[in-house]
Motif scaffolding. Sequence first.
Motif, mmCIF file in Angstrom:
data_model
loop_
_atom_site.group_PDB
_atom_site.id
_atom_site.type_symbol
_atom_site.label_atom_id
_atom_site.label_comp_id
_atom_site.label_asym_id
_atom_site.label_seq_id
_atom_site.Cartn_x
_atom_site.Cartn_y
_atom_site.Cartn_z
ATOM 1 N N ARG A 17 0.854 -1.189 0.000
ATOM 2 C CA ARG A 17 0.000 0.000 0.000
ATOM 3 C C ARG A 17 0.886 1.234 0.000
ATOM 4 O O ARG A 17 1.829 1.341 0.779
ATOM 5 C CB ARG A 17 -0.905 0.012 1.235
ATOM 6 C CG ARG A 17 -1.795 1.253 1.323
ATOM 7 C CD ARG A 17 -2.663 1.221 2.568
ATOM 8 N NE ARG A 17 -3.501 2.415 2.651
ATOM 9 C CZ ARG A 17 -4.343 2.673 3.659
ATOM 10 N NH1 ARG A 17 -4.471 1.808 4.657
ATOM 11 N NH2 ARG A 17 -5.055 3.778 3.658
ATOM 12 N N ALA A 18 0.594 2.148 -0.891
ATOM 13 C CA ALA A 18 1.297 3.430 -0.929
ATOM 14 C C ALA A 18 0.337 4.517 -0.483
ATOM 15 O O ALA A 18 -0.843 4.488 -0.817
ATOM 16 C CB ALA A 18 1.804 3.713 -2.342
ATOM 17 N N PHE A 19 0.836 5.462 0.290
ATOM 18 C CA PHE A 19 -0.036 6.525 0.792
ATOM 19 C C PHE A 19 0.758 7.787 1.091
ATOM 20 O O PHE A 19 1.970 7.740 1.303
ATOM 21 C CB PHE A 19 -0.792 6.066 2.043
ATOM 22 C CG PHE A 19 0.098 5.662 3.198
ATOM 23 C CD1 PHE A 19 0.430 6.563 4.196
ATOM 24 C CD2 PHE A 19 0.605 4.367 3.280
ATOM 25 C CE1 PHE A 19 1.238 6.197 5.257
ATOM 26 C CE2 PHE A 19 1.424 3.990 4.339
ATOM 27 C CZ PHE A 19 1.735 4.909 5.324
ATOM 28 N N ARG A 20 0.049 8.892 1.082
ATOM 29 C CA ARG A 20 0.607 10.170 1.498
ATOM 30 C C ARG A 20 -0.104 10.607 2.770
ATOM 31 O O ARG A 20 -1.241 10.221 3.019
ATOM 32 C CB ARG A 20 0.444 11.232 0.400
ATOM 33 C CG ARG A 20 1.325 10.991 -0.824
ATOM 34 C CD ARG A 20 1.142 12.083 -1.861
ATOM 35 N NE ARG A 20 2.106 11.986 -2.948
ATOM 36 C CZ ARG A 20 1.955 11.203 -3.995
ATOM 37 N NH1 ARG A 20 0.853 10.456 -4.114
ATOM 38 N NH2 ARG A 20 2.879 11.159 -4.940
ATOM 39 N N MET A 59 4.742 7.218 1.453
ATOM 40 C CA MET A 59 5.199 6.070 2.216
ATOM 41 C C MET A 59 4.719 4.804 1.529
ATOM 42 O O MET A 59 3.610 4.755 0.976
ATOM 43 C CB MET A 59 4.676 6.126 3.648
ATOM 44 C CG MET A 59 5.248 7.279 4.459
ATOM 45 S SD MET A 59 4.779 7.180 6.194
ATOM 46 C CE MET A 59 5.405 8.759 6.781
ATOM 47 N N ILE A 60 5.558 3.786 1.589
ATOM 48 C CA ILE A 60 5.235 2.490 1.013
ATOM 49 C C ILE A 60 5.195 1.482 2.157
ATOM 50 O O ILE A 60 6.154 1.357 2.915
ATOM 51 C CB ILE A 60 6.276 2.034 -0.029
ATOM 52 C CG1 ILE A 60 6.473 3.115 -1.098
ATOM 53 C CG2 ILE A 60 5.857 0.703 -0.644
ATOM 54 C CD1 ILE A 60 5.259 3.358 -1.956
ATOM 55 N N ALA A 61 4.075 0.780 2.273
ATOM 56 C CA ALA A 61 3.925 -0.241 3.308
ATOM 57 C C ALA A 61 3.784 -1.604 2.650
ATOM 58 O O ALA A 61 2.975 -1.778 1.725
ATOM 59 C CB ALA A 61 2.706 0.056 4.173
ATOM 60 N N HIS A 62 4.576 -2.565 3.095
ATOM 61 C CA HIS A 62 4.459 -3.957 2.677
ATOM 62 C C HIS A 62 4.070 -4.775 3.897
ATOM 63 O O HIS A 62 4.514 -4.489 5.020
ATOM 64 C CB HIS A 62 5.783 -4.499 2.114
ATOM 65 C CG HIS A 62 6.065 -4.095 0.708
ATOM 66 N ND1 HIS A 62 6.786 -2.959 0.397
ATOM 67 C CD2 HIS A 62 5.706 -4.662 -0.482
ATOM 68 C CE1 HIS A 62 6.874 -2.851 -0.920
ATOM 69 N NE2 HIS A 62 6.228 -3.864 -1.473
ATOM 70 N N ALA A 63 3.253 -5.798 3.678
ATOM 71 C CA ALA A 63 2.848 -6.662 4.786
ATOM 72 C C ALA A 63 2.777 -8.105 4.321
ATOM 73 O O ALA A 63 2.455 -8.388 3.160
ATOM 74 C CB ALA A 63 1.500 -6.215 5.353
#
Length: 304
Positions: free
Chosen positions: A6-9, A61-65
């Motif tokens: 998920r990418a987010f600002r 920001m880039i989130a990996h899970a």
Amino acid sequence: MDGLERAFRTPRPIDLALTMAPLCRGAADPTMRIEPDGFWRATRTLQGPATIHVRRVGDQMIAHAWGTGAECALEDVLALVGAEDDDRAFRPNHPLLVDLHRRFRGLRIPRSQAVIEALVPTICEQKVTSVEARRSWVALARSTGEPAPGPTQLAPGLLLPPAPGILAGLPSWTYHHFGLERKRADTIRRAAASAKRLEETTTMTPDAARRCLAAIPGVGPWSAAEVALVALGDPDAVSLGDWHRPHQVSWALAGEPRGDDDRMLELLEPYRGQRGRVLRLLSAGHVWAPRFGPRMPTRSIQAL
């Protein structure tokens, strides 16, 4: 890289290292790792175990899970990194706080929503030095944790926090090997046995949540506030009964080298609703009262 992404600002700047620091119990914490560009965290979600990696890339920001709880972890990532923390009601008027608020614009109050995962290491910190507490937490986590899901080559040694069922079932004498005497061991066991009820505090008002936490024998106002600040995202949480906090606040806001809980609350009253944020800013700025006399000695529970 496998897993979900998920990418987010964020609407306001976030300093990931500064914001996530209270959730990481030292550099040796096997359940979390803070790096220059982000962090790794292993957690147990309602959907199952998960590993989450968040890093900043440019203006996003880039989130990996990974793991069965990956989707849940990504759904909660904004709360985790403090993106939902709103500090617009904070209006510092003390020159020191004005300066700290300006310097640490990226400091946010995280909301991990993992109550028992915050409570157990907090219990380890009761009435001991930070060195002892971190040593106990690391030993407990390494002994009873499990390998975190995901790419072990990228986060070698990362472990899931101990499962509540495991902690509740350990006899109190086993905790002695982790540097935890019977009082703290029994408090951890009671909290772990009530984990399901304690996790429900994420849906309560801050005051109700702290009362629920403090209802566990051995979990007093200090522990409840410490958990509320990081797990529930409560910007008003004040840790009463702390060894250093009253001195820190009295020195920072009044130039008085020593203070007690009453004096601390008096000085923090103008910031009611944001008192926990004040404490975080003071710690981020390394504002501490002068030390007089010897420090609290470290002990070895295992040697007793």
